[in-house]
Design a protein around this motif. Structure first.
Motif, PDB file in Angstrom:
ATOM      1  N   LEU A 243      43.523 -22.077 -44.445  1.00 43.32           N
ATOM      2  CA  LEU A 243      43.956 -23.220 -45.242  1.00 43.32           C
ATOM      3  C   LEU A 243      44.391 -24.375 -44.357  1.00 43.32           C
ATOM      4  O   LEU A 243      43.975 -25.526 -44.551  1.00 43.32           O
ATOM      5  CB  LEU A 243      45.100 -22.796 -46.164  1.00 43.32           C
ATOM      6  CG  LEU A 243      45.667 -23.864 -47.102  1.00 43.32           C
ATOM      7  CD1 LEU A 243      44.592 -24.323 -48.077  1.00 43.32           C
ATOM      8  CD2 LEU A 243      46.880 -23.331 -47.848  1.00 43.32           C
ATOM      9  N   PHE A 244      45.208 -24.073 -43.344  1.00 47.07           N
ATOM     10  CA  PHE A 244      45.733 -25.126 -42.476  1.00 47.07           C
ATOM     11  C   PHE A 244      44.629 -25.808 -41.677  1.00 47.07           C
ATOM     12  O   PHE A 244      44.522 -27.039 -41.674  1.00 47.07           O
ATOM     13  CB  PHE A 244      46.781 -24.548 -41.514  1.00 47.07           C
ATOM     14  CG  PHE A 244      47.312 -25.560 -40.539  1.00 47.07           C
ATOM     15  CD1 PHE A 244      48.212 -26.530 -40.945  1.00 47.07           C
ATOM     16  CD2 PHE A 244      46.885 -25.557 -39.211  1.00 47.07           C
ATOM     17  CE1 PHE A 244      48.693 -27.483 -40.035  1.00 47.07           C
ATOM     18  CE2 PHE A 244      47.365 -26.499 -38.302  1.00 47.07           C
ATOM     19  CZ  PHE A 244      48.270 -27.457 -38.721  1.00 47.07           C
ATOM     20  N   TRP A 245      43.795 -24.992 -41.006  1.00 46.69           N
ATOM     21  CA  TRP A 245      42.791 -25.597 -40.128  1.00 46.69           C
ATOM     22  C   TRP A 245      41.645 -26.240 -40.896  1.00 46.69           C
ATOM     23  O   TRP A 245      41.073 -27.225 -40.437  1.00 46.69           O
ATOM     24  CB  TRP A 245      42.268 -24.571 -39.125  1.00 46.69           C
ATOM     25  CG  TRP A 245      43.287 -24.330 -38.058  1.00 46.69           C
ATOM     26  CD1 TRP A 245      44.050 -23.211 -37.867  1.00 46.69           C
ATOM     27  CD2 TRP A 245      43.693 -25.273 -37.064  1.00 46.69           C
ATOM     28  NE1 TRP A 245      44.911 -23.397 -36.818  1.00 46.69           N
ATOM     29  CE2 TRP A 245      44.711 -24.658 -36.300  1.00 46.69           C
ATOM     30  CE3 TRP A 245      43.322 -26.575 -36.739  1.00 46.69           C
ATOM     31  CZ2 TRP A 245      45.345 -25.294 -35.232  1.00 46.69           C
ATOM     32  CZ3 TRP A 245      43.935 -27.220 -35.686  1.00 46.69           C
ATOM     33  CH2 TRP A 245      44.936 -26.582 -34.946  1.00 46.69           C
TER      34      TRP A 245
ATOM     35  N   PRO B  74      46.544 -18.384 -44.752  1.00 42.86           N
ATOM     36  CA  PRO B  74      47.286 -19.576 -44.306  1.00 42.86           C
ATOM     37  C   PRO B  74      46.614 -20.297 -43.138  1.00 42.86           C
ATOM     38  O   PRO B  74      46.587 -21.534 -43.101  1.00 42.86           O
ATOM     39  CB  PRO B  74      48.655 -19.004 -43.900  1.00 42.86           C
ATOM     40  CG  PRO B  74      48.798 -17.765 -44.715  1.00 42.86           C
ATOM     41  CD  PRO B  74      47.415 -17.185 -44.785  1.00 42.86           C
ATOM     42  N   ALA B  75      46.076 -19.511 -42.186  1.00 43.54           N
ATOM     43  CA  ALA B  75      45.419 -20.137 -41.037  1.00 43.54           C
ATOM     44  C   ALA B  75      44.161 -20.885 -41.462  1.00 43.54           C
ATOM     45  O   ALA B  75      43.912 -22.015 -41.020  1.00 43.54           O
ATOM     46  CB  ALA B  75      45.066 -19.070 -39.997  1.00 43.54           C
TER      47      ALA B  75
ATOM     48  N   CYS C 170      39.895 -24.004 -32.824  1.00 46.59           N
ATOM     49  CA  CYS C 170      40.984 -23.432 -33.612  1.00 46.59           C
ATOM     50  C   CYS C 170      40.461 -22.780 -34.896  1.00 46.59           C
ATOM     51  O   CYS C 170      40.939 -21.707 -35.298  1.00 46.59           O
ATOM     52  CB  CYS C 170      42.006 -24.519 -33.950  1.00 46.59           C
ATOM     53  SG  CYS C 170      42.952 -25.088 -32.518  1.00 46.59           S
TER      54      CYS C 170
ATOM     55  N   TRP D 145      42.177 -27.752 -43.749  1.00 45.18           N
ATOM     56  CA  TRP D 145      42.788 -29.023 -44.184  1.00 45.18           C
ATOM     57  C   TRP D 145      42.770 -30.043 -43.037  1.00 45.18           C
ATOM     58  O   TRP D 145      42.434 -31.209 -43.244  1.00 45.18           O
ATOM     59  CB  TRP D 145      44.218 -28.780 -44.654  1.00 45.18           C
ATOM     60  CG  TRP D 145      44.957 -30.066 -44.908  1.00 45.18           C
ATOM     61  CD1 TRP D 145      44.744 -30.958 -45.920  1.00 45.18           C
ATOM     62  CD2 TRP D 145      45.994 -30.630 -44.103  1.00 45.18           C
ATOM     63  NE1 TRP D 145      45.590 -32.045 -45.801  1.00 45.18           N
ATOM     64  CE2 TRP D 145      46.374 -31.864 -44.694  1.00 45.18           C
ATOM     65  CE3 TRP D 145      46.653 -30.204 -42.952  1.00 45.18           C
ATOM     66  CZ2 TRP D 145      47.369 -32.672 -44.162  1.00 45.18           C
ATOM     67  CZ3 TRP D 145      47.651 -31.014 -42.420  1.00 45.18           C
ATOM     68  CH2 TRP D 145      47.991 -32.226 -43.026  1.00 45.18           C
ATOM     69  N   ILE D 146      43.124 -29.591 -41.822  1.00 41.21           N
ATOM     70  CA  ILE D 146      43.070 -30.475 -40.657  1.00 41.21           C
ATOM     71  C   ILE D 146      41.651 -30.985 -40.448  1.00 41.21           C
ATOM     72  O   ILE D 146      41.417 -32.191 -40.248  1.00 41.21           O
ATOM     73  CB  ILE D 146      43.545 -29.730 -39.382  1.00 41.21           C
ATOM     74  CG1 ILE D 146      45.049 -29.451 -39.434  1.00 41.21           C
ATOM     75  CG2 ILE D 146      43.193 -30.531 -38.123  1.00 41.21           C
ATOM     76  CD1 ILE D 146      45.916 -30.687 -39.336  1.00 41.21           C
TER      77      ILE D 146
ATOM     78  N   SER E 103      40.598 -33.381 -43.283  1.00 41.68           N
ATOM     79  CA  SER E 103      41.317 -34.654 -43.161  1.00 41.68           C
ATOM     80  C   SER E 103      40.687 -35.501 -42.057  1.00 41.68           C
ATOM     81  O   SER E 103      40.496 -36.715 -42.217  1.00 41.68           O
ATOM     82  CB  SER E 103      42.794 -34.403 -42.847  1.00 41.68           C
ATOM     83  OG  SER E 103      43.441 -33.761 -43.923  1.00 41.68           O
TER      84      SER E 103
END
Length: 310
Positions: free
Chosen positions: A118-120, A115-116, A106, A122-123, A126
């Protein structure tokens, strides 16, 4: 009638000689195999009981040597070597292949927009924070506040680094842009791992002699342990993140393959090197006060051993 299994088998050491490439794989592959995350709690507890009993000199009736080692591999895959607590499922080494294949695929597919990214990222960070906490070294307790602070600082620092690299990638070729996730992961590991394990750097980790006798706690050992883990994590990510950019840059030019680019990425083999928990260092590299304590109480010790984590 079969003879009772001997209690002299040294299960603290690997079953196979670690001096060649083949034998380490025979030792670490069974404990890191994907099948271990599918084991039931009952199977895990059975393996835990067998190993704990064997360490106390108690052998279950009819237990064979192969069954003992199988229980040891299961025990190593699910229970922390220092605390003995059952590890979080997604933080275990046996979960690394499916988790990393999914997240890596991903990250390398959805990298063009902020945004993409940032999201991935962060995932990913984490997930890394969970892995780093689960496979930490030492048995000192960590409070919820300490864990929360470490998580926020680690993930924030790593994500900001990834976003910075992504911004720079807009000024380079598309091929180089595809290496941004790998560069971000490498840089983020240098941030995430030390921050999630900052308590070890402050208070030290247990160091033992060759007979597992605890000699004290050392911050110097923690520094070496965390450095080794950072390097090994980057090397582990290399095959799955450094090769696909070349493949995808070529394949995406073929229109009929575009819908399947994520599938292609996530099917690139994930190579997991043999990275044992245990490491060692010379006594002379420890803190001066700890050196004096060890020399006074345990003369003859020239090298100490410790769990570096994974």
């Amino acid at each position: 009638m079969a003879a009772e299994l001997s209690t002299s088998i040294n299960i603290r050491e690997p079953r196979w000689d670690q001096g060649t490439f083949v034998w380490p794989r025979q030792h670490f592959s069974p404990s890191q195999t994907l099948a271990n995350i599918l084991l039931s709690n009952e199977q895990l507890e059975t393996a835990h009981r067998i190993i704990q009993d064997y360490r106390q000199g108690v052998v279950a009736p009819g237990l064979t040597e192969d069954e003992l080692w199988r229980a040891k591999y299961i025990f190593d895959s699910a229970f922390h070597p220092d605390t003995g607590e059952k590890m979080l499922v997604i933080g275990r080494m046996s979960a690394q292949v499916p988790m990393n294949m999914t997240i890596t695929g991903c990250m390398m597919t959805f990298y063009r927009t902020t945004p993409a990214v940032l999201f991935w990222q962060w995932i990913n960070q984490s997930f890394n924070a969970i892995v780093n906490y689960t496979n930490r070294s030492g048995d000192a307790p960590i409070t919820v506040n300490q864990l929360g602070t470490a998580y926020v600082s680690a993930t924030t620092g790593a994500v900001v680094t990834a976003l910075g690299l992504n911004a720079l990638a807009k000024h380079v070729s598309p091929l180089l842009g595809r290496f941004v996730p790998f560069a971000a992961v490498a840089a983020a590991n240098c941030i995430n791992i030390p921050l999630m394990r900052q308590r070890e750097l402050k208070y030290g980790i247990p160091v033992m002699d060759e007979n597992d006798l605890r000699l004290g706690e050392s911050s110097k050992a923690a520094q070496q342990a965390i450095s080794q883990v950072v390097i090994s994590r980057i090397l582990m990510a290399s095959p799955g993140m450094a090769i696909p950019p070349f493949l995808m840059n070529s394949l995406e030019k073929k229109a009929f393959l575009k819908p399947f680019r994520c599938v292609v990425i996530t099917n690139v083999p994930v190579v997991s090197p043999c990275v044992p928990f245990c490491s060692s260092m010379a006594l002379t590299r420890l803190e001066p006060e700890l050196q004096e304590k060890i020399r006074a109480n345990h003369p003859g010790v020239e090298r100490v051993y410790f769990n570096k984590g994974l």
